[in-house]
Design an enzyme around this catalytic site. Structure first.
Site, PDB file in Angstrom:
ATOM      1  N   CYS A 127     -12.231  14.772 -63.519  1.00 44.21           N
ATOM      2  CA  CYS A 127     -10.869  14.281 -63.297  1.00 44.21           C
ATOM      3  C   CYS A 127     -10.939  12.912 -62.593  1.00 44.21           C
ATOM      4  O   CYS A 127     -11.646  12.017 -63.044  1.00 44.21           O
ATOM      5  CB  CYS A 127     -10.087  15.322 -62.502  1.00 44.21           C
ATOM      6  N   ASP A 188      -6.553  16.812 -74.079  1.00 40.63           N
ATOM      7  CA  ASP A 188      -6.265  16.206 -72.774  1.00 40.63           C
ATOM      8  C   ASP A 188      -5.243  15.084 -72.927  1.00 40.63           C
ATOM      9  O   ASP A 188      -5.193  14.395 -73.953  1.00 40.63           O
ATOM     10  CB  ASP A 188      -7.562  15.655 -72.173  1.00 40.63           C
ATOM     11  N   HIS A 220      -7.612  19.230 -70.265  1.00 37.42           N
ATOM     12  CA  HIS A 220      -8.091  18.743 -68.976  1.00 37.42           C
ATOM     13  C   HIS A 220      -8.621  19.900 -68.136  1.00 37.42           C
ATOM     14  O   HIS A 220      -8.005  20.954 -68.053  1.00 37.42           O
ATOM     15  CB  HIS A 220      -6.931  18.059 -68.242  1.00 37.42           C
TER      16      HIS A 220
END
Length: 252
Positions: A127, A188, A220
């Site tokens: 991330c 994502d 994600h």
């Protein structure tokens, strides 16, 4: 390969180092017991904060033969639950890139000073941590491998730049001297498939050593077993690719 008579042990503890501007930064460090020397890994936590998942990941790297350290990039925001501290960070617009780079560089030097590290240090992040991993390896010499897991914000349009994040990491690509492994989910939204393609094109343009893998059916955070985003098949394959990549790049 394991054998039932092998020796195995690990030491894991909270340590302190000097980060940006000489400020104290707490970090979680784990290492295998034994003679070594072992390669080093800096783990860059995600926006949910310096949390339990990153402590477990630090120990996982140690289990696989790395001296691993994960610094608390949110140190200047005080202490409390990871969720509360991360909320304060988000409200303030995030950690300044220069500060994060300095803290991560300090973590790399911390590992390099240890007598049981083999002289090679990689960096791993998910991330926002994936973005920071790419950023610091592009701005600082000394990292031997980068693992970027779904790092959003490597590619940034100008209207997303802020005082804390004034330059998109992709704009430093020419200065990147570390091989990169990138793992991404096709579903994502940050980074999108198009963002990953732009990043890949920049790496190709500058002749960088990289391999990207795009996982169908994943979005994600597909490594996070404690969340609905977890995808078991893709996560297992992703970890296997990480161990293969780091084994090639960080072994003596």
């Amino acid at each position: 390969m394991y054998t039932t008579d092998q020796y195995e042990g690990m030491l894991a503890e909270t340590v302190a180092l000097r980060g940006a501007d000489g400020n104290r930064v707490l970090a979680y460090c784990a290492r295998p017991l034994g003679p070594g020397p072992f390669p080093g890994m800096v783990l860059v936590h995600h926006m949910p904060g310096w949390d339990e998942w990153y402590r477990e990941a630090t120990r996982r790297f140690a289990h696989h033969g790395y001296v691993a350290i994960s610094p608390n990039l949110y140190e200047r925001f005080g202490h409390g639950s990871p969720e509360d501290v991360a909320a304060a960070v988000r409200a303030d617009g995030g950690v300044p890139d220069d500060q994060a780079v300095a803290d991560l560089e300090a973590s790399m030097h911390y590992l390099r000073a240890l007598p049981y590290v083999n002289g090679k240090v990689g960096i791993f992040g998910t991330c926002s941590g994936g973005r920071h991993a790419v950023l610091v390896a592009s701005r600082v010499a000394g990292f031997d491998a980068v693992v970027d897991c779904w790092g959003g914000g490597v590619v940034m349009p100008t209207d997303q730049l802020t005082p804390q994040r004034p330059v998109a990491p992709i704009d430093y690509t020419a200065d990147l001297n570390s091989p990169v492994l990138g793992l991404f989910g096709a579903e994502d939204h940050s980074p999108t498939v198009d963002d990953v393609a732009v990043h890949e094109a920049a790496l190709e343009e500058h002749g960088k050593d990289f391999e990207f893998h795009m996982y169908e059916g994943a979005g994600h955070g597909f490594f996070y077993y404690h969340r609905p985003s977890y995808r078991q098949e893709q996560a297992v394959d992703g970890w296997e690719k990480i161990w293969a990549f780091l084994g090639q790049k960080l072994s003596n």
